[in-house]
Design a protein around this motif. Structure first.
Motif, PDB file in Angstrom:
ATOM      1  N   THR A 241      -1.628   4.519  11.021  1.00 51.31           N
ATOM      2  CA  THR A 241      -2.564   4.376  12.131  1.00 51.31           C
ATOM      3  C   THR A 241      -3.573   5.505  12.228  1.00 51.31           C
ATOM      4  N   PHE A 242      -3.133   6.732  11.999  1.00 49.40           N
ATOM      5  CA  PHE A 242      -3.988   7.858  12.362  1.00 49.40           C
ATOM      6  C   PHE A 242      -4.735   8.459  11.190  1.00 49.40           C
ATOM      7  N   PRO A 243      -5.933   8.978  11.460  1.00 50.58           N
ATOM      8  CA  PRO A 243      -6.582   9.842  10.471  1.00 50.58           C
ATOM      9  C   PRO A 243      -5.856  11.186  10.417  1.00 50.58           C
TER      10      PRO A 243
ATOM     11  N   ARG B  43       1.742   6.971  10.235  1.00 56.82           N
ATOM     12  CA  ARG B  43       0.956   7.222   9.039  1.00 56.82           C
ATOM     13  C   ARG B  43      -0.106   6.152   8.829  1.00 56.82           C
TER      14      ARG B  43
END
Lengths: 374, 170, 341, 118
Positions: free
Chosen positions: C304-306, C302
């Protein structure tokens, strides 16, 4: 889709949904009325004015020195460039020569402001697309810039940092060294954000090919600033009509090709590097001398009208000021806000995209509602 | 004894849910009651030692098909009442016909069951071999292999039908 | 009677208390981890380092006004969060937290019940949770919740197919759907299934993220798009139920992942001599440690990513995960046939 | 065997009771202040112009339909996987036939764009 008259079992009704004014990702109180088919946007209608404070009219009843402070309140994440645009317009009207040191410092401030504004843009844009971590990283770096501004003029957001003819004060001792340190920090951190986003598959999916605007369209629709350059138009007022001390520095103007959200992202990221490059040159070559030129006690420009534009972080920020030569305030005061002019492209951008893209596209044109509504 | 009580309790609840399905006004409420009755039927299967069937009942009927129903109920416009166009008497006659057919069917099943004496309890092997799912597997993949493969054709038809129906409207 | 009712009842009480505690501290952990990743401190005010924050959160949610907006369908509006929560709790019935232990002179299995359709039971009960989501959106009679709930249900059903299908490979390895048996087979084979079936684990993990609406698949409640998705109109305790259910579901997904792919309550490295002391740590503790390990991965992802876009999410489910799952099943079956014959 | 399901039932009842107790406790302690504006449906601060219960895109329906079909297909895989130890090659072949027919349908759905959301 069949026509409304012959509705069959599976036909869908258009869903009209209000995005904003109270919505987490409209960057303030923007309202976009979306017409949806499922999640696809058929049409969008932008409603503005929720933050209208009558800045232009207000300026017409304040005297010329007081207006600097009002301009802070337009694009409140880039107050210094607002100041700069205004004071340069007045200087142009009155033919005031600004000392070289003041012009250098103005350039530094305006590039610092560009960094701060772009950091806000990157953070919110990434957060809109779901990368919340980037947002907090960006705001952390922005703090350093705000610290510098605080040290220079005492304020962190609305600086009131320029005067007609020069600056309110000289740089505090040691400020230039801190500024160079900041450049190092930015140059080191921006690649860090890039590792989180630039090559990220999800980020690419979300931004590539989204909201494509061709060069002709961009010019016709009145785009300016990074969105215009991302469409492949080489236009930057810093180069084309240099102001402050920009003609004395070397820097490149990044230009995109595809004109999509990803290119707009890349262009702005490159501008981080170019900004630190300009700041470094300015600090290195910072001349000695006075910081304010020969300014009459009472500022009262001669009758006439002037338009002067600068390259604010968001695009072309222009001031049109008319003076009747008699009264102590402008006769007519009009701002060309880059946010507003860029925002009018939004309906064109979002048509045919999905709801999620609307969010990304509002982020990509980088608006501040204080400036849109004034 | 316990099983008997459980059976009649479940049966009563299922009936109550069934009645609620046709009597409540909102279509979504109907769907909720239908799901509830499906879950109760699953419990009935457990009572019959048909564990696999019970889980499938929950997974496919309650979890899958009823979601589809719920979508349909939300999808079609319920604000316009289509009944107005239909002659009410014709509907009555149709209803009586269908009702009569169902009744006749029930009577036939009852008679058939009455004629054919069922074993008093389930076959011993079904209870002894606790693993119901293995048993289902053996039957399905050996004795009833052809119907099983035909089922896949049926699924294919359903798939194509769904796409053709929906895609025409897209 | 004691074995039939009292023992399970006691276990259930322990279980629910444990789950509630885990959820409370999971929320704190999430905020803390998120904060550390983002170079902040996270909650610090309530208790040292915010350890009492969950208590404060619960109290706040409990005494907040529970608004029922004017145009909602009252009954369904209240029913929806109950459905979601009950389904989340119900799944725990078959998850083995540890091996059978001796407690008060009585053999107690640290599992509520061992169904021989266990795996299917989990899948089917989890599939019922959709109703809560759809009904919440529908009953709110408001547009953002409705869009959110439609998204949620379409997403849930898509990923459920992939997850259900990928678990078939595990059955191929064990020949049983019982969770206990799945753990035992991993013990006997001496290898966790995550290493035997990395593809299956990948599909399960991605599907699990999508089914629990976690980033980068948190589209049904994508704050930046749909405000709060299907629970936009909820407040007070009914919102708390959704919140509780969401985190319980995360724990369910992790618990199933641990049991199926990471050897459940088994201690790691049973065959490495100098690590044999690991075996003295009780099984249930290993289980908890592993569950939190998987949960940590959720948080990491959560931070780290878009976020995916909706159509991309659906495409990933239908065009990548499902074919991958089918191929994985066929390959596993073929390898098994070749191995045994 | 039925005993194994008693805890399941108890857990169901206990969790329902738990949810209800939470609701009741909260309703007992939570304040309630009536205000007309507060009870309006949320639409970003604008009074809703159209009803929310309109008809929605057929795509949602299509997804649900595909889901049911694939769900049924998956269900057939479970008993098969359980007895794979004994069926061996025979089982593999029959499942390949079964899956093969469905993969045709899947390919059809792919080509027709039914798997494309937008």
């Amino acid at each position: 889709m069949s026509t409304p008259g012959s509705q069959s079992l599976f036909d869908t009704d258009e869903l009209v949904i209000n995005m904003g004014p109270q919505h987490p990702s409209t960057h303030g109180v923007l309202r976009v009325v979306l017409k949806l088919d499922g999640e696809r946007v058929i049409d969008a209608d932008v409603v503005i004015g929720y933050l209208h404070r009558g800045v232009e009219k207000l300026c017409e009843s304040r005297d010329w020195t007081q207006i600097v402070l009002i301009t802070d309140r337009m694009d409140y994440v880039a107050a210094a460039t607002n100041n700069l645009g205004y004071v340069e317009t007045v200087e142009k009207m009155m033919g005031i020569e600004v000392p070289r040191r003041a012009r250098y410092i103005r350039t530094i401030l305006s590039e610092l402001q560009r960094l701060a504004s772009h950091l806000i843009w990157l953070g919110t844009h990434a957060a809109d697309i779901g990368a919340l971590t980037v947002f907090l990283y960006c705001l952390r770096e922005r703090e350093y810039i705000l610290d510098l501004f605080e040290e220079f003029c005492g304020a962190r957001l609305t600086y009131n940092s320029m005067r007609v003819g020069g600056l309110p004060g000289d740089l505090p001792p040691g400020w230039d060294r801190k500024c160079l340190e900041l450049c190092d920090i930015v140059d080191q951190k921006v690649p860090e954000y890039e590792t989180l986003l630039t090559q990220n598959r999800i980020w690419l999916n979300r931004t590539k090919g989204i909201g494509v605007i061709t060069a002709e369209q961009a010019v016709a629709l009145g785009f300016s600033g990074p969105p215009l350059r991302a469409s492949g138009v080489l236009r930057d007022i810093r180069k084309d009509e240099p102001y402050a001390a920009y003609e004395e520095f070397e820097f490149d103007i990044p230009v995109g090709e595809a004109g999509d959200t990803y290119d707009r992202y890349l262009v702005r990221l490159e501008e981080f590097r170019q900004s630190t490059r300009i700041i470094r040159q300015a600090i290195e070559g910072l001349p000695e001398g006075p910081i304010i030129g020969k300014v009459p006690r009472l500022i009262k420009p001669p009758a006439g009208e002037t338009y002067h534009a600068i390259e604010s972080p968001k695009g072309e920020l222009g001031y049109f000021i008319a003076s009747d030569g008699k009264s102590l305030s402008p006769y007519r005061f009009r701002v060309r806000p880059p946010s507003l002019c860029n925002l009018q492209v939004l309906p064109t951008l979002v048509r045919g995209h999905l709801v999620a893209d609307v969010v990304a596209l509002i982020g990509t044109i980088d608006i501040v509602l204080g400036e849109v509504d004034r | 004894m316990g099983e008997g009580v459980a059976f009649y309790l479940l049966a009563a609840l299922i009936l109550a849910c069934g009645v609620a399905v046709v009597t409540v006004r909102s279509a979504v409420h109907s769907v909720i009651f239908l799901v509830a009755s499906f879950l109760l039927v699953a419990m009935l299967y457990v009572l019959l030692h048909a564990e696999f069937l019970a889980v499938i009942q929950v997974l496919v009927y309650a979890g899958g098909i009823m979601v589809l129903y719920l979508f349909v109920v939300m999808l079609v416009n319920l604000k316009r009442a289509p009944e107005q166009r239909v002659d009410p008497r014709r509907r009555d006659r149709l209803g009586i016909l269908v009702g009569g057919a169902v009744l006749a069917e029930l009577v036939a099943i009852g008679l058939y069951a009455f004629m054919q004496p069922l074993p008093a309890s389930p076959p011993a092997e079904t209870v002894a071999g606790a693993n119901n799912i293995e048993r289902v597997g053996w039957l399905l993949y050996t004795d009833f292999l052809v119907p099983f493969e035909v089922a896949s054709v049926l699924l294919l038809v359903a798939l194509i039908g769904a796409i053709v129906l929906a895609k025409r409207e897209l | 009677m004691v074995d039939l009712i009292v023992v399970p009842l006691l276990k259930i009480v322990v279980l629910i208390v444990a789950v509630l505690t885990a959820v409370a501290y999971m929320v704190l952990l999430e905020r803390k981890v998120q904060a550390w990743v983002q170079v902040r401190l996270g909650p610090m005010r309530v208790g040292p380092h915010g350890v009492l924050q969950p208590v404060a959160d619960v109290l706040k949610l409990l005494i907040k006004e529970d608004i029922t907006p004017s145009r909602v369908d009252r009954w369904v509006f209240t029913l929806a969060p109950i459905i979601v929560l009950v389904c989340a709790f119900w799944v725990f019935a078959v998850i083995p937290v540890g091996p059978t232990v001796e407690l008060f002179g009585r053999e107690v299995s640290l599992q509520l019940t061992d169904l021989n359709v266990g795996l299917l039971y989990v899948v089917s009960i989890a599939s019922l949770g959709i109703y809560g989501t759809i009904l919440a959106g529908w009953s709110s009679n408001s547009k953002y919740p409705l869009l959110g709930s439609l998204r949620a249900s379409a997403q849930l059903v898509s990923y459920e197919v992939a997850v259900t299908m990928t678990l078939v490979t595990i059955i191929l390895l064990t020949g049983s759907l019982s969770f206990n048996r799945i753990v035992e087979v991993q013990r006997d084979m001496g290898v966790w299934f995550a290493f035997l079936q990395p593809v299956a684990f990948f599909i399960y993990f991605v599907g699990g993220l999508a089914e629990t609406n976690r980033a980068p698949f948190d589209l049904p409640e994508a704050e930046q798009e749909l405000v709060a998705g299907f629970h936009t109109e909820y407040s007070g305790i009914r919102f708390a139920l959704f919140f509780l259910a969401e985190y319980t579901n995360m724990i369910v997904v992790s618990a199933v992942a641990v049991t199926v792919f990471f050897g459940g309550w088994l201690a790691p490295f049973p065959n490495v001599g100098w690590l044999s002391w690991l075996g003295y740590i009780p099984g249930w503790m290993w289980f908890v440690i592993k569950v939190f390990g998987v949960l940590y991965a959720f948080l990491w992802v959560r931070a780290t990513f878009p976020r995916y876009r909706y159509d991309q999410l659906m495409r990933l489910g239908w065009k990548v995960l499902i074919p991958l799952a089918i191929a994985n099943v066929i390959v596993t079956a073929a390898v098994k046939v070749w191995w045994l014959s | 065997m039925l005993e194994a399901y008693v805890p399941v039932l108890i857990l169901l009842l206990v969790s329902i009771a738990f949810a209800l107790v939470l609701l009741l406790v909260a309703w007992a302690v939570a304040p309630e202040k009536f205000s007309k504006v507060k009870l309006q449906p949320y639409e970003c601060g604008i009074e809703p112009v159209t009803d929310a219960r309109d008809r929605y895109s057929v795509r949602y329906y299509l997804v649900a339909m595909l889901f049911v079909i694939f769900d049924v297909e998956t269900v057939f895989l479970y008993p098969w996987a359980v007895i794979m130890d004994d069926l061996l090659l025979f089982g593999l072949i029959e499942m390949l036939v079964f899956l093969g027919i469905l993969i045709i349908g899947y390919a059809y759905a792919w080509r027709k764009g039914a798997l494309e959301w937008a």
